[in-house]
Design an enzyme around this catalytic site. Structure first.
Site, PDB file in Angstrom:
ATOM      1  N   ASP A  44      31.203 -21.545   3.135  1.00  0.00           N
ATOM      2  CA  ASP A  44      31.108 -20.393   2.247  1.00  0.00           C
ATOM      3  C   ASP A  44      31.488 -20.796   0.828  1.00  0.00           C
ATOM      4  O   ASP A  44      32.267 -20.134   0.172  1.00  0.00           O
ATOM      5  CB  ASP A  44      31.990 -19.253   2.757  1.00  0.00           C
ATOM      6  CG  ASP A  44      31.641 -17.925   2.085  1.00  0.00           C
ATOM      7  OD1 ASP A  44      30.551 -17.841   1.479  1.00  0.00           O
ATOM      8  OD2 ASP A  44      32.441 -16.987   2.153  1.00  0.00           O
TER       9      ASP A  44
ATOM     10  N   PHE B 232      37.695 -13.044   4.775  1.00  0.00           N
ATOM     11  CA  PHE B 232      38.630 -12.908   5.869  1.00  0.00           C
ATOM     12  C   PHE B 232      39.759 -11.929   5.574  1.00  0.00           C
ATOM     13  O   PHE B 232      40.680 -11.806   6.346  1.00  0.00           O
ATOM     14  CB  PHE B 232      39.192 -14.282   6.243  1.00  0.00           C
ATOM     15  CG  PHE B 232      38.107 -15.244   6.625  1.00  0.00           C
ATOM     16  CD1 PHE B 232      37.610 -15.264   7.918  1.00  0.00           C
ATOM     17  CD2 PHE B 232      37.558 -16.107   5.696  1.00  0.00           C
ATOM     18  CE1 PHE B 232      36.595 -16.127   8.278  1.00  0.00           C
ATOM     19  CE2 PHE B 232      36.544 -16.978   6.044  1.00  0.00           C
ATOM     20  CZ  PHE B 232      36.061 -16.990   7.338  1.00  0.00           C
ATOM     21  N   GLY B 233      39.686 -11.284   4.436  1.00  0.00           N
ATOM     22  CA  GLY B 233      40.702 -10.280   4.140  1.00  0.00           C
ATOM     23  C   GLY B 233      40.960 -10.126   2.648  1.00  0.00           C
ATOM     24  O   GLY B 233      40.301 -10.736   1.814  1.00  0.00           O
TER      25      GLY B 233
END
Ligand SMILES: *[C@@H]1O[C@H](CO)[C@@H](O)[C@H](O)[C@H]1NC(C)=O
Ligand SMILES: *[C@@H]1O[C@H](CO)[C@@H](O)[C@H](O)[C@H]1NC(C)=O
Ligand SMILES: *[C@@H]1O[C@H](CO)[C@@H](O)[C@H](O)[C@H]1NC(C)=O
Ligand SMILES: *[C@@H]1O[C@H](CO)[C@@H](O)[C@H](O)[C@H]1NC(C)=O
Ligand SMILES: *[C@@H]1O[C@H](CO)[C@@H](O)[C@H](O)[C@H]1NC(C)=O
Ligand SMILES: *[C@@H]1O[C@H](CO)[C@@H](O)[C@H](O)[C@H]1NC(C)=O
Ligand SMILES: *[C@@H]1O[C@H](CO)[C@@H](O)[C@H](O)[C@H]1NC(C)=O
Length: 820
Positions: free
Chosen positions: A628, A514-515
């Site tokens: 994840d 996500f970053g």
């Protein structure tokens, strides 16, 4: 007997193929097809001919997959009327009528009706597996006068419609074979239920057996994620002319079919795996116990996680016969615990994430919005519940239920919100009775370690926590309450920029799904980790804050703690506690650093991760599926205690990635459970699968993906399984661990690892069972062959980076899986 059948059918198969086929995909009125001959579709995928299942000697005309070595029949013409020898003959008459008869006789064993007049009718087997009659002189080749897709047997192929033509009343349903040797219809039937708001239903005899739930625009409410398949796409079409369910291939290189299985009493989806040359089951309906129809009686709700009873009454209801209910007889169902008072105003209680009730007593409008729906429901005293449903159009649509609510199932994520009518007084009571979860820690002794904590948890009132009051004046109160228990710091952008030296490259710790992640030091000297979220999520400010608040509430010693967030223009950042020892992968896969983690230390880490995951799955208020889990998402504090990171992010920021119309699945290749990778079905059990891989990786010091060994194993699971079968499981661990470890404990962990990666989710233990398994000495179930089969070998695209480096994207797309 079973073997015998197999042998027989293989022979039968060879015989068919060794005979000359017609090498053509059409028959015209001057030709005929007899035993031993086949019609093969243009691209060779399907064949039409005679086959004889089992040992009965009965012969049927059918369609099967032509070039796979396992006879898989997808359609049968004369399923009610077999021919007792191999003298069958198929022809098409000039009228367009197809006739199946015994040679040298005139009576038809099976035939179709006359078609509309055709000048030159031909019978053709298409590449889709559809057998059609068309006019050879018609310029439009898709103008079918008759098609086998209109008369499905037990198999649904892509392009086939299952449902009703509302203009003619023509209903296409699937019905199972009676058994593997008898294609005549069994009692398992699958089709559209038209009454109320239409939905798909599996019947057993005259009884409903399992329902899909409402179509909510991108899936059914009972299986909200199954539209997200990389292989398969499906739609439920409902307009003034037709109601039907249809599926398509997303990629023609993977064969897939849906079949009703009388033996298993289930509707099953299979995909062909060319490597193992087997059909691999990817989905089944009913999926679990609570998917069975009306498990809990009228107004009950079934929750697979609410063991051992499964059943509860819906909020506002109580058992009709409490004694029977106590002894697990739920047939009486539930009644209102307080009488409704329609005149003086009732209210509604929202139940989140459910499979909506049976729609036969419902009313539906596709345009009415939620507010209007509520108002309408409130004014009609027999309206007991409502929901809105079309998520693809911002949640328009209104369904109201009149009378008892039947067959409601509690899902874990992403179901529908159902609003249930209760007396106004009940909505108040509900609010006050919020129950806090009690967690009791029990202490057990484990060798080498001293102490180990095992969680016992009380989950009795878990579901109640999720029920939330939805009423005009109450929702304000709720907001206030949320603000009060919000302890989350909101950091100034300037502070964060300063702490991270303006996000300098030197401070970059890694990159996740996500970053980017940076290390920072606050003015007071506290070290922090900053996750700078990629800008793509498109989420609103309030939504973002709400999600962050929810994540911040998840607190456990094996989860990385969220300290706060930072919002700057369209940038969002999350601030975490800093983990000096970075992530697990930087130790176990590193030739020198791995020595730090001796077996006792590794076992401690395994148990810690298990407890963190258990908390996410069961004990936290939100019930999070991580989706994840992998070594780079397990961080280590200064004492090498494991802390799971990135939890809740898939829920908060990956929402767009779970929509049916994208090819993306959140997760990392190499850790994904087969049903998640293939069908996008995620559950706590797909996390368990990832945990299993993690376990095997911690033990072996090897990565599942990018795995390469001389023993021909494609991946770590296969390697572990091979060693297990060869009765030398400890080879997996390598000398270093074997020397530093308690062998029985090590063996036990390998055993548990294999149980976690079983093909079928229901064969994998839940995290609560698993936590007990880790520390107890009880005998464990024997693992079956794991579900590694869809994983490919060397994974060039993505395996090079040892760490969470830039090349390890957390999203993968179809083309990666289909590299075959
Ligand atoms: C097959 O069926 C025909 C007609 O129904 C019958 O006359 C014949 O005896 C049967 N043959 C066998 C082997 O059962
Ligand atoms: C049908 O009749 C033809 C010609 O009379 C004969 O050659 C053939 O063997 C017969 N077939 C069967 C199955 O009896
Ligand atoms: C033929 O027509 C009849 C009456 O319209 C119908 O009941 C029957 O199912 C049809 N048969 C086939 C094979 O289409
Ligand atoms: C039904 O399931 C059984 C075992 O679960 C399997 O052997 C059989 O092939 C299945 N039948 C179909 C039609 O797929
Ligand atoms: C049902 O069982 C609970 C706990 O076992 C007990 O407290 C309760 O009295 C029982 N209720 C009835 C009506 O038997
Ligand atoms: C409530 O709705 C039901 C079902 O649509 C309808 O039959 C009934 O007349 C309605 N009652 C009132 C009072 O509107
Ligand atoms: C389908 O799979 C093939 C090979 O597996 C691949 O080359 C192709 O790009 C895929 N098509 C789509 C639309 O993803």
């Amino acid at each position: 007997m079973e073997m015998g059948f197999y042998f027989y059918s293989v022979c039968c198969f060879l015989v068919i193929f060794s005979k000359a086929s017609m090498a053509s995909d059409t028959i015209s009125p001057s030709e005929s097809l007899t035993g031993g001959m086949t019609l093969v579709s243009n691209d060779g995928t399907f064949a039409l001919g005679f086959f004889s299942p089992g040992t009965s000697g009965n012969h049927y005309l059918g369609i099967w997959y032509n070039n796979i070595p396992m006879q898989t029949v997808v359609w049968v013409a004369n399923r009610l009327n077999p021919i007792n020898d191999s003298t069958g003959l198929l022809k098409i008459e000039t009228s367009g009528r197809i006739v199946l008869q015994v040679q040298n006789t005139t009576t038809a064993v099976w035939s179709t009706n006359k078609t509309a007049s055709a000048r030159n009718p031909v019978l053709q087997l298409l590449d889709s597996g559809n057998l059609v009659v068309r006019d050879g002189e018609d310029s439009n080749p898709e103008n079918y006068l008759w098609q086998s897709f209109d008369y499905p047997t037990d198999t649904m192929l892509p392009g086939m419609k299952i449902g009703v033509d509302l203009r003619t009343g023509f209903d296409r349903r699937l019905s199972a074979w009676k058994n593997w040797a008898d294609p005549s219809p069994g009692d398992l039937v699958y089709g559209v239920e038209l009454e109320g708001s239409p939905e798909m239903v599996l019947w057993k005899g005259l009884q409903k057996y399992s329902r899909s739930g409402l179509w909510i625009g991108n899936g059914f409410s009972g299986a909200p994620n199954s539209g997200l398949s990389w292989i398969f796409d499906y739609k439920f079409v409902w307009n003034e002319n037709e109601v039907y369910y249809i599926c398509f291939f997303k990629n023609n290189s993977v064969r897939s079919r849906v079949v009703l299985n009388q033996t298993d009493s289930a509707r099953e989806r299979y995909a062909w795996n060319p490597e193992t040359q087997t059909w691999q089951q990817t989905l089944a309906m009913p999926t679990d116990y609570c998917d069975g129809y009306e498990r809990c009686g009228l107004n009950g709700i079934c929750d697979n996680n609410n063991l051992p009873s499964y059943c509860q009454c819906l909020t506002g209801f109580m058992p009709k016969w409490p004694e029977r209910w106590n002894s697990s007889d739920y047939s009486g169902g539930c009644i209102h615990s307080k009488p409704l008072d329609c005149q003086n105003g009732d209210g509604f209680i929202r139940i989140r994430n459910v499979k909506t009730p049976d729609t036969t007593n419902s009313w539906v409008s596709t345009s009415m919005n939620l507010k209007k729906c509520r108002d309408e429901c409130l004014t009609n005293c027999s309206c007991m519940a409502y929901t809105n449903f079309d998520v693809t159009r911002g949640g328009s649509g209104c369904v109201m239920w009149f009378g008892d609510l039947i067959d409601v199932k509690q899902l874990q994520t992403e179901g529908q919100d159902l609003y249930i009518r209760v007396p106004a007084s009940e909505t108040e009571v509900k609010k006050k009775s919020k129950v806090k979860l009690a967690i009791i820690l029990a202490t057990l002794i484990a060798p080498f370690l001293g102490f180990l904590l095992v969680f016992c948890y009380i989950c009795r009132s878990r579901r109640k926590l999720k029920d939330e009051v939805e009423d005009k004046n109450l929702s304000d109160k709720e907001n206030k309450e949320e603000n009060e228990d919000m302890e989350l710091a909101v950091f100034e952008f300037g502070t964060i920029a300063q702490a991270t030296d303006s996000f300098s490259f030197r401070n970059k710790l890694g990159e996740g799904g996500f970053g980017l992640v940076y290390k920072g030091t606050l003015p007071n000297g506290q070290e922090i980790g900053v996750k700078r979220l990629s800008k793509s999520s498109g989420q609103g400010l309030t939504e973002f804050k709400n999600e962050v608040k929810l994540i911040a509430k998840l607190q456990h010693r094996n989860l990385v703690r969220l300290l706060g967030c930072c919002i700057h223009e369209d940038e969002r950042m999350l601030v975490y506690e800093y983990m000096p020892n970075r992530s697990l992968d930087s130790f176990i896969f590193d030739q020198t650093k791995r020595a730090v983690l001796t077996w006792p230390k590794r076992f401690q880490i395994i148990c810690g991760i298990a407890r963190g995951l258990l908390y996410l799955h069961q004990d936290s208020r939100l019930r999070i599926i991580h989706r994840d889990l992998k070594t780079s998402n397990v961080l280590l504090d200064s004492e090498m205690n494991p802390k799971i990171s990135d939890f809740g992010l898939a829920r908060a920021f990956g929402r767009d990635q779970t929509e049916a119309n994208t090819n993306r699945v959140v997760g990392t290749y190499g850790y994904m459970a087969p049903e998640y990778a293939i069908d996008g079905q995620f559950s706590v059990k797909s996390d368990v699968f990832s945990f299993g891989i993690l376990l095997l990786e911690i033990i072996s010091g090897r990565k599942n993906r990018g795995f390469y060994l001389a023993d021909q194993s494609n991946n770590l699971i296969e390697h572990a399984w091979r060693l297990w079968k060869e009765d030398k499981p400890l080879v997996l661990a390598g000398d270093f661990l074997v020397e530093s470890g308690d062998l029985s404990e090590l063996l036990r962990c390998i055993h548990i690892g294999l149980l976690c990666v079983q093909q079928h989710p229901e064969e994998r233990p839940s995290m609560s069972t698993l936590v007990v398994m880790l520390v107890s000495r009880n005998e464990l179930p024997t693992p079956k062959q794991p579900g590694f089969l869809f994983y490919k070998k060397p994974f060039e695209a993505d395996c090079s980076s040892g760490n969470d480096g830039p090349s390890s994207r957390n999203e993968i797309s179809l083309s990666v899986l289909e590299a075959r």
